[in-house]
Write a protein that holds these residues in place. Sequence first.
Motif, short mmCIF file in Angstrom:
data_model
loop_
_atom_site.label_atom_id
_atom_site.label_comp_id
_atom_site.label_asym_id
_atom_site.label_seq_id
_atom_site.Cartn_x
_atom_site.Cartn_y
_atom_site.Cartn_z
N ASP A 117 0.72 -1.28 0.00
CA ASP A 117 -0.10 0.43 -0.44
C ASP A 117 1.22 1.45 -0.01
OD1 ASP A 117 -2.57 -1.77 0.46
OD2 ASP A 117 -2.81 -1.14 2.46
N ILE A 118 2.18 1.25 0.78
CA ILE A 118 2.65 2.14 0.81
C ILE A 118 3.05 2.53 -0.28
CG2 ILE A 118 5.03 3.69 1.87
CD1 ILE A 118 4.36 1.85 4.47
N GLU A 119 4.44 1.39 -0.93
CA GLU A 119 4.97 1.26 -2.58
C GLU A 119 3.95 2.78 -3.80
OE1 GLU A 119 6.80 -1.79 -3.29
OE2 GLU A 119 8.32 -1.35 -1.40
N ASP A 120 2.37 0.92 -3.32
CA ASP A 120 1.26 2.51 -4.48
C ASP A 120 1.41 4.61 -4.56
OD1 ASP A 120 -0.59 1.32 -6.10
OD2 ASP A 120 -1.93 2.03 -4.59
N LEU A 121 0.57 4.19 -3.19
CA LEU A 121 0.19 5.90 -2.93
C LEU A 121 1.70 6.83 -3.47
CD1 LEU A 121 -0.84 5.49 0.84
CD2 LEU A 121 -1.93 5.79 -1.53
N ILE A 122 3.68 5.59 -2.79
CA ILE A 122 4.39 6.76 -3.46
C ILE A 122 4.34 6.42 -4.50
CG2 ILE A 122 6.99 6.69 -3.30
CD1 ILE A 122 7.02 5.21 -1.12
N LYS A 123 4.25 6.08 -5.14
CA LYS A 123 4.32 5.70 -7.26
C LYS A 123 3.58 6.48 -8.00
CE LYS A 123 4.11 2.32 -11.04
NZ LYS A 123 3.45 1.29 -11.56
N ARG A 124 1.85 6.75 -6.99
CA ARG A 124 0.84 7.67 -7.67
C ARG A 124 0.70 9.35 -7.36
NH1 ARG A 124 -3.68 4.46 -5.34
NH2 ARG A 124 -5.40 6.29 -5.50
N TYR A 125 1.26 9.37 -5.60
CA TYR A 125 2.47 10.47 -5.84
C TYR A 125 3.30 11.40 -6.35
CZ TYR A 125 3.52 14.39 -2.26
OH TYR A 125 3.90 15.61 -2.15
N ASN A 126 4.22 10.62 -6.50
CA ASN A 126 5.29 10.50 -7.91
C ASN A 126 4.81 11.42 -8.45
OD1 ASN A 126 7.12 11.24 -5.37
ND2 ASN A 126 7.87 9.39 -5.72
N LYS A 127 4.23 10.22 -9.30
CA LYS A 127 3.86 10.33 -10.60
C LYS A 127 2.67 11.36 -10.70
CE LYS A 127 1.57 8.06 -14.21
NZ LYS A 127 0.94 6.59 -15.07
N VAL B 152 12.92 7.60 1.65
CA VAL B 152 12.47 6.02 1.60
C VAL B 152 12.93 5.99 -0.38
CG1 VAL B 152 10.46 4.83 1.77
CG2 VAL B 152 10.65 6.56 2.40
N ASN B 153 13.29 4.89 -0.81
CA ASN B 153 13.90 4.18 -1.42
C ASN B 153 14.42 5.26 -2.06
OD1 ASN B 153 12.07 1.79 -0.60
ND2 ASN B 153 10.56 2.57 -1.93
N PRO B 154 15.57 5.75 -2.01
CA PRO B 154 16.51 6.79 -2.68
C PRO B 154 17.42 5.77 -3.98
CG PRO B 154 17.41 5.76 -0.59
CD PRO B 154 16.73 5.25 -0.47
N PHE B 155 17.67 5.89 -4.81
CA PHE B 155 17.97 5.82 -6.47
C PHE B 155 16.91 5.30 -6.85
CE2 PHE B 155 20.76 4.31 -2.70
CZ PHE B 155 21.26 5.69 -2.98
N THR B 156 15.35 5.06 -6.63
CA THR B 156 14.44 4.73 -7.65
C THR B 156 13.30 5.29 -7.47
OG1 THR B 156 13.06 3.76 -5.69
CG2 THR B 156 14.44 1.83 -6.29
N GLU B 157 11.73 4.55 -8.31
CA GLU B 157 11.31 6.05 -8.86
C GLU B 157 10.41 6.07 -8.00
OE1 GLU B 157 8.55 2.86 -11.45
OE2 GLU B 157 8.83 4.33 -12.51
N LEU B 158 10.42 4.76 -6.89
CA LEU B 158 9.35 5.00 -5.75
C LEU B 158 10.06 5.88 -4.66
CD1 LEU B 158 8.29 0.89 -5.87
CD2 LEU B 158 7.07 3.71 -6.43
N ASN B 159 11.02 6.96 -5.00
CA ASN B 159 12.04 7.86 -3.93
C ASN B 159 10.61 8.70 -2.90
OD1 ASN B 159 12.60 10.54 -4.66
ND2 ASN B 159 12.46 8.96 -6.25
N LEU B 160 10.88 9.36 -2.24
CA LEU B 160 10.07 9.95 -1.50
C LEU B 160 10.78 10.52 0.12
CD1 LEU B 160 7.03 11.28 -0.84
CD2 LEU B 160 7.20 9.59 0.89
N GLU B 161 10.84 11.32 0.03
CA GLU B 161 12.04 12.29 1.12
C GLU B 161 11.16 13.00 1.87
OE1 GLU B 161 14.49 15.80 -0.24
OE2 GLU B 161 15.55 14.77 -1.94
#
Length: 247
Positions: free
Chosen positions: A12-22, A121-130
């Motif tokens: 759920d967290i990774e899905d939210l980060i992906k949608r938030y970043n996109k 969170v998850n630096p170096f990837t598209e699922l990163n979040l500061e």
Amino acid sequence: MADNYNIDLIADIEDLIKRYNKNPEKRITKKDIVVLLQKAEVLVPGRLGIKRADMKDETLVNLDLRPDIVKDGGKTRLLPVFTTFSQIPEDYLDTFSFIRVNCGEIYAYIEECSNVAGIVVNPFTELNLEVKKKKGARKTATKQVSTAVAEDAKEAVIIYNDEKYPIKKTPFTIGRENANIEIGQSYISKVHVVISFKDGKYRIADYDSTNGTKVNGTALRPKVYYELKDGYEIQLADKETMLVDID
């Protein structure tokens, strides 16, 4: 390495980060993600030291794990955490050791660190979040309530550059700014060490300084208190030396 720990929550967290970043939507806020993160176990990288470790039954104890720190584009220091092993680049995975830690505890930890601005969170990837610390976050030991040393206690003095600094109240701090002993050098952390008085003993702890502390040549583990005795030598960042005089 299996990633089956709190797998549904992490998904759920990774899905939210992906949608938030996109496409950051008003329906998905960083706060929503943080609320879930605080409930999850995350992977924290660090360099594992075993020189001071002991074997107790079949378990290694007193291991020293120094967290990795990364910098964003603005040179802000952030503590990296990862949601799963699959988010860790292979070369990074080979370089560091990883432990699982509750992310809520990570937030509490960085609030006490004056030289870390938050987590990524998850630096170096598209699922990163500061996630930066809030302004006005809890300060370090300089804001702790001072307590007078007991009248019948032995007098303790820190001798630095031929000057004597009596410890009349604790916590007694040594650091770059607003400390009982101020050393205005860049290699000294804002709060480098803290000296306390408990159970009739003076104790010292490295306050997670950037360049470390040694007592009589032994490196201190961050935020672990060690007893101070008369004649002990304190060395900060391998550059500044002071002596302990306990009468």
